[in-house]
Write an enzyme that holds these catalytic residues in place. Structure first.
Site, PDB file in Angstrom:
ATOM      1  N   ARG A 233     -66.764   1.045  63.723  1.00 47.09           N
ATOM      2  CA  ARG A 233     -67.619   2.353  64.010  1.00 47.09           C
ATOM      3  C   ARG A 233     -68.617   2.509  62.493  1.00 47.09           C
ATOM      4  O   ARG A 233     -67.829   2.280  61.340  1.00 47.09           O
ATOM      5  CB  ARG A 233     -66.906   3.494  64.247  1.00 47.09           C
ATOM      6  CG  ARG A 233     -66.137   3.623  65.591  1.00 47.09           C
ATOM      7  CD  ARG A 233     -67.327   3.923  66.779  1.00 47.09           C
ATOM      8  NE  ARG A 233     -66.733   4.305  67.949  1.00 47.09           N
ATOM      9  CZ  ARG A 233     -66.681   3.185  68.877  1.00 47.09           C
ATOM     10  NH1 ARG A 233     -66.991   1.717  68.529  1.00 47.09           N
ATOM     11  NH2 ARG A 233     -65.983   3.411  70.169  1.00 47.09           N
ATOM     12  N   ASP A 257     -72.308  -4.527  63.333  1.00 50.12           N
ATOM     13  CA  ASP A 257     -72.692  -4.354  64.710  1.00 50.12           C
ATOM     14  C   ASP A 257     -72.578  -2.862  65.084  1.00 50.12           C
ATOM     15  O   ASP A 257     -73.209  -2.552  66.356  1.00 50.12           O
ATOM     16  CB  ASP A 257     -71.387  -5.146  65.653  1.00 50.12           C
ATOM     17  CG  ASP A 257     -71.623  -4.982  67.089  1.00 50.12           C
ATOM     18  OD1 ASP A 257     -72.917  -5.297  67.505  1.00 50.12           O
ATOM     19  OD2 ASP A 257     -70.851  -4.352  67.801  1.00 50.12           O
ATOM     20  N   GLU A 262     -76.734   5.186  64.431  1.00 50.74           N
ATOM     21  CA  GLU A 262     -77.134   4.387  65.588  1.00 50.74           C
ATOM     22  C   GLU A 262     -77.675   4.934  66.730  1.00 50.74           C
ATOM     23  O   GLU A 262     -78.364   4.336  67.726  1.00 50.74           O
ATOM     24  CB  GLU A 262     -76.016   3.101  65.771  1.00 50.74           C
ATOM     25  CG  GLU A 262     -74.858   3.662  66.674  1.00 50.74           C
ATOM     26  CD  GLU A 262     -73.949   2.894  66.888  1.00 50.74           C
ATOM     27  OE1 GLU A 262     -73.348   2.091  66.045  1.00 50.74           O
ATOM     28  OE2 GLU A 262     -73.315   2.824  68.163  1.00 50.74           O
ATOM     29  N   HIS A 294     -74.696  -2.964  68.424  1.00 55.10           N
ATOM     30  CA  HIS A 294     -73.446  -2.754  69.107  1.00 55.10           C
ATOM     31  C   HIS A 294     -73.191  -3.369  70.427  1.00 55.10           C
ATOM     32  O   HIS A 294     -72.900  -2.776  71.587  1.00 55.10           O
ATOM     33  CB  HIS A 294     -73.280  -1.008  69.405  1.00 55.10           C
ATOM     34  CG  HIS A 294     -72.067  -0.413  69.631  1.00 55.10           C
ATOM     35  ND1 HIS A 294     -71.627   0.886  68.924  1.00 55.10           N
ATOM     36  CD2 HIS A 294     -70.864  -0.855  70.033  1.00 55.10           C
ATOM     37  CE1 HIS A 294     -70.337   1.107  69.201  1.00 55.10           C
ATOM     38  NE2 HIS A 294     -69.701   0.122  69.797  1.00 55.10           N
TER      39      HIS A 294
END
Ligand code: NAD
Length: 334
Positions: A233, A257, A262, A294
């Site tokens: 996260r 990622d 985000e 993500h």
């Protein structure tokens, strides 16, 4: 069983429609769940949400007023839902605890290899008839020390893959699983992990204890040139601190990622828009930073599991009032 999907994309509506049960009626919205869009839930028994839908107390109150009985997360992490508020208002929260830990663990390994051996740069060079290998030198992963924070489902698979590279693993977990210890896998304290690891990969959940786990002070303890990988996260990392670490060259490689801000960026095609997030824009300027949107979970097997488990969770909760995948504060906030 009427279910309203927020943050829906084509793969969501296609697969959920294909696999839904007879008694289920699905409506798909591309909008994210927010105070404004929560009002659209009137008349639905359940809502189905994803990683960047913020379910605050205010949102849950609107859902309650609208008669929603269940919040079904089609993901594993539930840091974006106020679980206590949902419990107080009698709304169930279910999640998909494991859909393919392999997908995420394998992706994290891919990030390590890409950052190290620069496949992405080589690909672009060769397509432009540039066959020079200057600047593409990497390092052998064999014999490197790999720090793994969080040794749950994903962390354990990641450890197994990395053991195959003949690395030494230093693990940290709030609840260590001693069964994975071996001559090459040892649990250590975080300060030892930070100071000895060549590569650090994050596989713990985001909660009040892990928020900005990677910060100015933890980075100070790390080896010069450390590689940090975050497929967990975004807010596990203090982005401004890693930018400072990259500028001072303390951090040699960064694979993300996930990113703490985000939700305004990931999953959208912004190719014709101006990015307003200057911190994110700065991250994109480093040659040794690899950012993906993500997507670590995004494999065929994982998606099928997400859809099948979410449908089962909704069915169990709406028909029987319970589900093995219910998220309760008793289970997770002891
Ligand atoms: P898991 O629950 O199986 O494992 C998490 C581990 O973290 C547990 O062993 C737990 O004891 C440990 N932990 C909890 N608090 C900790 C702390 N304060 N410090 C250190 N360790 C702590 O979860 P998982 O399935 O392995 O998933 C890990 C994380 O990966 C999820 O929380 C989620 O945020 C993330 N994830 C990302 C993607 C993606 O697409 N990028 C997909 C799925 C999951």
């Amino acid at each position: 069983m009427k279910v309203l999907f927020y943050s829906s994309k084509k793969w969501v509506s296609d697969l959920f429609t294909e696999l839904k049960k007879e008694l289920m009626q699905f409506t798909f919205l591309e909008h994210r769940l927010s105070i404004e869009t929560a009002s659209l839930s009137k008349g639905y028994d359940a809502i189905c949400i994803f990683v960047n839908d913020h379910v605050t107390k205010d949102v849950i109150e609107i859902l309650k007023e609208n008669g929603v009985k269940l919040i079904a997360l089609r993901c594993a992490g539930f840091n974006n839902v106020d679980i206590k508020a949902a419990e107080e208002l009698g709304i169930g929260v279910v999640r998909v605890p494991a859909y393919s830990p392999y997908a995420v663990a394998e992706f994290a390994v891919g990030m390590i290899l890409t950052l190290n051996r620069k496949y992405h740069r080589a690909f672009n060079r060769v397509r432009e008839n540039n066959f020079s290998i200057d600047g593409l030198m990497g390092f052998d992963i064999k014999n490197k020390v790999v720090g793994v924070i969080g040794t749950g489902k994903i962390g354990k698979i990641f450890i197994n893959i990395m053991r195959g590279f003949d690395t030494h693993i230093l693990a940290y977990d709030k609840h260590p699983d001693r069964s994975i210890e071996s001559p090459t896998v040892e649990y250590v304290d975080l300060d030892v992990l930070y100071s000895k690891s060549d590569i650090i990969s994050l596989h713990c959940p985001l909660n009040y204890e892990t928020y900005h786990l990677i910060n100015k002070y933890s980075i100070e303890q790390m080896k010069k040139g450390v590689m940090i990988i975050n497929t967990s996260r975004g807010a596990l990392i203090d982005t401004n601190a890693v930018i400072d670490g990259l500028k001072s060259e303390k951090i040699g490689f960064l694979g993300l990622d996930v990113y703490e801000e985000e939700e305004d960026i990931f999953f959208e095609d912004l190719s014709m828009k101006i990015i307003q997030d200057d911190v994110f824009a700065r991250l994109l300027t480093f040659p040794n930073v690899l950012i993906t949107s993500h997507q670590a979970f995004f494999t065929k097997e994982a998606i099928e599991n997400i859809v099948i488990t979410t449908i089962k969770n909704i069915e169990d909760y709406l028909l029987k009032g319970d589900s093995p995948n219910l998220v309760t504060s008793e289970k997770y906030f002891k």
